[in-house]
Design an enzyme around this catalytic site. Structure first.
Site, PDB file in Angstrom:
ATOM      1  N   SER B  44      35.184  39.092  93.925  1.00 45.86           N
ATOM      2  CA  SER B  44      34.067  38.152  93.739  1.00 45.86           C
ATOM      3  C   SER B  44      33.045  38.356  93.678  1.00 45.86           C
ATOM      4  O   SER B  44      32.153  37.032  92.841  1.00 45.86           O
ATOM      5  CB  SER B  44      35.343  36.997  94.210  1.00 45.86           C
ATOM      6  OG  SER B  44      36.151  36.633  93.524  1.00 45.86           O
ATOM      7  N   CYS B 132      47.580  20.283 105.541  1.00 46.37           N
ATOM      8  CA  CYS B 132      47.148  19.516 104.555  1.00 46.37           C
ATOM      9  C   CYS B 132      48.261  18.199 104.805  1.00 46.37           C
ATOM     10  O   CYS B 132      47.846  17.363 104.251  1.00 46.37           O
ATOM     11  CB  CYS B 132      47.511  19.724 102.807  1.00 46.37           C
ATOM     12  SG  CYS B 132      48.585  21.565 102.734  1.00 46.37           S
ATOM     13  N   HIS B 252      49.957  15.497  97.718  1.00 39.28           N
ATOM     14  CA  HIS B 252      51.715  16.108  98.400  1.00 39.28           C
ATOM     15  C   HIS B 252      52.533  14.160  98.986  1.00 39.28           C
ATOM     16  O   HIS B 252      51.510  13.935  98.891  1.00 39.28           O
ATOM     17  CB  HIS B 252      51.559  16.156  99.779  1.00 39.28           C
ATOM     18  CG  HIS B 252      51.184  17.879 100.005  1.00 39.28           C
ATOM     19  ND1 HIS B 252      51.483  19.164  98.201  1.00 39.28           N
ATOM     20  CD2 HIS B 252      50.879  18.209 100.280  1.00 39.28           C
ATOM     21  CE1 HIS B 252      51.143  19.656  99.346  1.00 39.28           C
ATOM     22  NE2 HIS B 252      50.528  19.970 100.217  1.00 39.28           N
TER      23      HIS B 252
END
Lengths: 350, 350
Positions: B44, B132, B252
């Site tokens: 990248s 998370c 979530h």
């Protein structure tokens, strides 16, 4: 034992998702049907269904439509069952009802053939088929209860849209396509068609199945709690449920936590007990990433269990994952199994 | 207190789903960035990112790239963190690492600012950002623990595909479209890209997130278990987790069962404790069908809680439903919050 008798069988709600699967299941096991009575609402009367290669006209479900019927499989909603089940019984039929109308009625046995087949004989004309998410769970719980005792169940469900009918299946398809096209999804059916608010189900999760009760649980959650106790004949069994609707079409999955009475139970013991259970397939091999999923269970009549493991803190605690096709074992297949047991019982259908 | 100092901030893994959100969060709170170092893999390097209206060239993440950096936010996978985090620290940077590389390292604080902000000060150069699904759960658990004591947690998760990266988001889109067109879906990414078997996630549920451990739990499940104990400083807290990947893009959700020490706790008490928690929004009104969903939480930095109810068998047991955007509070926002706390602590960044 089964004789060679043939039966007059009515399917009430024959155009619905479950009604269609009832016809398929009757065909699949070659149930001895002498005459099929495909019954539905006035709106569908005159249309045709195909059964064993024959095209048969749908008749409006009225009290008179049950004349001559031996076995009536109902799956047209609770209000239809409340209106017509007793009428069918008056005409001499045994009713197997797949709605919540009579499940908790103390005079009505609530039956999962792998768990409490003996209750079939106690019927007074009506036998209730439990809720889809209850059925698949108790098939997995029963061998554990029998061998090791069972004191507690905490379940979180992962339920497909077909449990809310064909409209909900179409809604998920339509909303999915709309969202993939960056368009606003239409929301008319889920979580509960008759409730004021509707939310998108596509690419979402809705923690509401059926209406809310005063105790803050949904009716679906209370069905799982109360029906499990009734089927297993244990009012003292601790059961808690959280029911969630998810964006897949068929099969329900369940994350189940249990506590058994035997503190020395191993995962291998538990797997063996499950493996021996009729109607249950253990798919549990983490080395090969083997576990059941809604897609892998779709179209099958068995209950599938995987991810069996011991709780890390509580010696008598275990976790597992249960998947089954909600329209088959969760509804149509369980009803047809009950019908099969009925005609096979000593003395035949009565 | 905050001074007027400006900082040199590196974002490692800037092209990834979380890296992009880190830039957004830094912009949103107007973090005092004097110079941004957008770092990524060699592939990248040379591409550009936009930050505060400015186009900035991506630099390859090498040890030398951290020269002059004050704060380095890492989210490029555990192996990159293991290779480069200590290099960044050697160059004088404080690393906030969003991978699992250092989370359980006793020398590395694991921080959710609403729960254990004081741990930030104990860092030796690296601060870890929890998983998370752990973050959103502990934000809801902490006010309960503080007020009523907490002894047990059993969680079943409903996790979006973005937790597995941008490839998984594209896979869900592609598979959904294929299945809607009655075509065979391509399966290359989920449940775990590096594992031999891949299953469709579209219109399905996969009870595997990350690889399996020897104890039959997945690594994701063990992260929830171990990280919760570390963040809450309670090795005796009983925690069990079942983690499931589902076909939605962002956020979530979690079905959480807890046991508290106070047997007289009411639902109203619990709701009030949650309502008072910083960073948490109570969306719990069953009369108006109000509860959070993955779609309703998407793009927001808060944690949302609904469906609070008392267990029907255990007086000190409660159930609730927690939802949050996994890329924001579950990752980028929590990391940026830690950075903010770091520069606001007495004496500033050190």
């Amino acid at each position: 034992m089964a004789d060679n008798k043939q039966y007059h069988v009515a399917v009430v709600g024959v155009t619905g998702a479950v009604g269609q699967k009832m016809l398929e299941m009757l065909e699949q096991i070659d149930f001895p049907v002498e005459k099929l009575y495909p019954l539905a609402s006035k709106r569908s009367a005159g249309k045709k269904v195909t059964f064993k290669g024959e095209s048969i006209e749908i008749i409006e479900a009225t009290p008179e439509a049950f004349k001559g019927v031996d076995i009536a499989l109902f799956s047209a909603g609770g209000s239809v069952s409340k209106k017509l089940a007793h009428e069918a019984v008056k005409h001499g039929a045994v009713v197997i009802d797949n709605t919540s109308a009579f499940r908790m009625d103390p005079d009505v046995p609530l039956v999962v053939p792998e768990v409490n087949p003996e209750d079939i004989q106690k019927h007074n004309g009506i036998i209730a088929n439990p809720n889809c998410s209850t059925i698949q769970m108790v098939v997995a719980l029963e061998p554990i209860r029998q061998k090791y005792g069972l004191s507690r169940v905490i379940v979180s469900t992962y339920q497909s849209v077909s449990g809310a009918g064909n409209d909900a299946v179409e809604e998920l398809k339509g909303q999915s396509q709309a969202l993939l096209n960056d368009e606003e999804p239409e929301t008319n059916i889920l979580p509960v068609k008759s409730e004021p608010k509707h939310y998108p189900i596509a690419f979402n999760a809705l923690p509401q199945i059926d209406v809310f009760e005063d105790n803050h649980y949904t009716f679906e959650e209370m069905k799982m709690i109360n029906e499990t106790k009734k089927i297993m004949h244990n009012e003292d069994l601790k059961v808690a449920a959280t029911c969630v609707r998810l964006p897949f079409f068929y099969s329900h999955a369940e994350s189940v936590y249990i506590e058994v009475n035997d503190e020395k139970l191993t995962v291998e013991d538990l797997q063996n007990a499950l493996r021996d259970q009729e109607g249950l397939v253990l798919e549990d091999d983490i080395n090969n990433q083997l576990y059941p999923t809604p897609l892998s269970a779709e179209g099958k009549t068995d209950v599938f269990v995987g991810r069996v493991r011991k709780d890390l803190d509580v010696d008598h605690g275990f976790h597992f994952w249960v998947v089954s096709d909600n329209l088959l074992k969760g509804a149509a297949w369980n009803s047809v199994q009950i019908a099969q047991k009925l005609i096979q019982q000593p003395g035949g259908l009565k």
